[in-house]
Design a protein around this motif. Structure first.
Motif, PDB file in Angstrom:
ATOM      1  N   ALA A 140       2.294  14.596  26.154  1.00 41.78           N
ATOM      2  CA  ALA A 140       3.375  13.781  25.587  1.00 41.78           C
ATOM      3  C   ALA A 140       2.858  12.730  24.627  1.00 41.78           C
ATOM      4  N   LEU A 141       1.520  12.698  24.428  1.00 43.28           N
ATOM      5  CA  LEU A 141       0.917  11.623  23.648  1.00 43.28           C
ATOM      6  C   LEU A 141       0.103  12.165  22.474  1.00 43.28           C
ATOM      7  N   THR A 142       0.090  11.417  21.389  1.00 41.55           N
ATOM      8  CA  THR A 142      -0.866  11.609  20.306  1.00 41.55           C
ATOM      9  C   THR A 142      -1.849  10.453  20.373  1.00 41.55           C
ATOM     10  N   HIS A 143      -3.146  10.746  20.472  1.00 40.08           N
ATOM     11  CA  HIS A 143      -4.150   9.701  20.618  1.00 40.08           C
ATOM     12  C   HIS A 143      -4.540   9.166  19.236  1.00 40.08           C
ATOM     13  N   VAL A 144      -4.367   7.875  19.064  1.00 43.24           N
ATOM     14  CA  VAL A 144      -4.694   7.215  17.803  1.00 43.24           C
ATOM     15  C   VAL A 144      -6.082   6.598  17.879  1.00 43.24           C
ATOM     16  N   TYR A 185       0.931   1.800  23.716  1.00 40.19           N
ATOM     17  CA  TYR A 185       1.763   2.979  23.478  1.00 40.19           C
ATOM     18  C   TYR A 185       2.809   2.651  22.419  1.00 40.19           C
ATOM     19  N   LEU A 186       2.747   3.355  21.295  1.00 37.85           N
ATOM     20  CA  LEU A 186       3.701   3.182  20.210  1.00 37.85           C
ATOM     21  C   LEU A 186       4.815   4.204  20.380  1.00 37.85           C
ATOM     22  N   LEU A 220       6.261   5.544  31.714  1.00 32.08           N
ATOM     23  CA  LEU A 220       4.826   5.782  31.535  1.00 32.08           C
ATOM     24  C   LEU A 220       4.169   6.555  32.681  1.00 32.08           C
ATOM     25  N   PRO A 221       4.465   6.239  33.941  1.00 31.44           N
ATOM     26  CA  PRO A 221       3.795   6.995  35.008  1.00 31.44           C
ATOM     27  C   PRO A 221       4.123   8.489  35.002  1.00 31.44           C
ATOM     28  N   TYR A 222       5.132   8.896  34.262  1.00 26.01           N
ATOM     29  CA  TYR A 222       5.578  10.295  34.272  1.00 26.01           C
ATOM     30  C   TYR A 222       5.205  11.036  32.992  1.00 26.01           C
ATOM     31  N   LEU A 223       4.468  10.379  32.093  1.00 26.81           N
ATOM     32  CA  LEU A 223       4.087  11.011  30.834  1.00 26.81           C
ATOM     33  C   LEU A 223       2.686  11.599  30.944  1.00 26.81           C
ATOM     34  N   GLY A 224       2.567  12.895  30.732  1.00 27.79           N
ATOM     35  CA  GLY A 224       1.259  13.545  30.722  1.00 27.79           C
ATOM     36  C   GLY A 224       0.599  13.424  29.362  1.00 27.79           C
ATOM     37  N   GLN A 225      -0.651  13.910  29.272  1.00 25.43           N
ATOM     38  CA  GLN A 225      -1.396  13.832  28.010  1.00 25.43           C
ATOM     39  C   GLN A 225      -0.702  14.604  26.885  1.00 25.43           C
ATOM     40  N   ASP A 249       7.173  12.234  23.419  1.00 28.23           N
ATOM     41  CA  ASP A 249       8.282  12.682  24.264  1.00 28.23           C
ATOM     42  C   ASP A 249       9.553  11.918  23.909  1.00 28.23           C
ATOM     43  N   ASP A 250      10.502  12.624  23.309  1.00 30.23           N
ATOM     44  CA  ASP A 250      11.737  11.970  22.861  1.00 30.23           C
ATOM     45  C   ASP A 250      12.677  11.657  24.022  1.00 30.23           C
TER      46      ASP A 250
END
Length: 327
Positions: free
Chosen positions: A118-122, A262-263, A111-116, A304-305
């Motif tokens: 890498a995410l889809t906001h639900v 985070y899903l 998580l600390p290494y994932l930028g925006q 991010d896979d």
């Protein structure tokens, strides 16, 4: 060869496939990512030796994220009869320091290494939207949906990450609306005890489609039918999505993840485009007099896979830096 950061071999080990990559600390060498079919190998050690033979290098450490429970230096895959140990991994990698953790724990360490990106906001966390949590140390919650299902709370304690293990997929499923109760009753008649992951997983989607359409179909084909607007497939997806909303809301109240929910996993990514239309948000918030309280929790889908690989490497790097097992 001397590295500025430790050269870490990270493995994301599922019931069907194992993915491997080399990382300089937490920096992924994208060209090094490889996937191996577990059915073609006798054990993990064979895969590790074959991979390093192809890469022509020796890592400083090897970090294994596996889909199953971990106890100390030993783990066992839930959906494959492989026993995995740090000793075996170390011997297969030329004596590299070996670390072992659950795959969802690895996602938490990423998580600390994932930028925006890498995410889809639900769901945005009121009052901010699409922004990082105001407190970077705020707890987070991972919910993984793939072949199985599990939950992992994530706590940042200074520069270190604490992700306690869990086996939440095997808790009893608790249906919250009439359609879900009818589905639960029918499923229990077929399989007996209904665990949460019997609904919130790839096979959960298959169970739901059998309930709505009266015929078996693989999850990937069900999602193709959803894209084509097939009514029984969309009804099946709606059952799983509403069940996920209720479950995620329960877990949010249990852990108070003000850093976000985070899903993760292939099933979560496949269902995400249907969340808005099929009732995720309403189910997540359906907590009676605490419904308004639920608006403070942001919900994201991790795109991010490679997150489990990065998280496994992060865990190993923390272990090496601390000279001890983190927590």
């Amino acid at each position: 060869m001397k590295h500025d950061a430790p050269l870490i071999l990270a493995a994301d080990i599922g019931g069907t496939n194992t993915r491997l990559a080399l990382l300089d600390g937490t920096q992924l060498r994208a060209a090094s990512v490889s996937r191996y079919a577990n059915a073609k190998a006798d054990n993990l050690e064979e895969i590790l030796r074959n991979y390093l033979g192809a890469q022509g290098t020796a890592p400083d450490a090897v970090s294994l994220a596996l889909a199953g429970p971990v106890t100390g230096d030993h783990g066992r895959l839930t959906n494959l009869d492989w026993s995995i140990t740090t000793q075996g991994a170390s011997e297969a990698t030329g004596g590299a320091k070996a670390f072992l953790l659950n795959d969802l724990q690895a996602q938490g360490h990423a998580l600390p290494y994932l930028g925006q990106s890498a995410l889809t906001h639900v769901q945005c966390a009121a009052p901010q939207c699409g922004e990082p949590a105001a407190n970077a140390q705020a707890p987070c919650l991972m919910i993984g949906l793939g072949t199985g299902m599990n939950v992992a709370p994530v706590h940042r304690l200074g520069a270190r990450t604490y992700v306690p293990p869990a086996e939440a997929g095997h808790t009893s499923f608790a249906p919250q609306d009439q359609a879900l109760k009818e589905f639960n009753t029918a499923l229990a008649a077929r399989i007996g005890h209904v665990a949460s992951e019997d609904v919130l997983s790839g096979r959960g989607l298959e169970h739901a489609y059998l309930h709505t359409a009266g015929a078996p179909l693989p999850a990937v084909e069900i999602m193709a039918l959803c894209a084509a607007g097939d009514a029984p497939a969309l009804s099946a997806a709606a059952l799983v999505i509403r069940a996920l909303g209720h479950f995620a809301g329960d877990m949010a109240l249990t852990h108070l993840p003000r850093g976000g929910v985070y899903l993760v996993g292939g099933v979560a990514r496949a269902l995400a485009p249907y969340f808005d239309d099929l009732g995720f948000a309403a189910s997540f918030a359906a907590k009676g007099r605490f419904s308004d309280f639920m608006a403070q929790f942001a919900v994201h889908v991790v795109k991010d896979d490679y997150a489990a690989l990065i998280g496994a490497a992060s865990y190993a790097q923390e272990c090496i830096g601390a000279r001890e097992q983190p927590f």
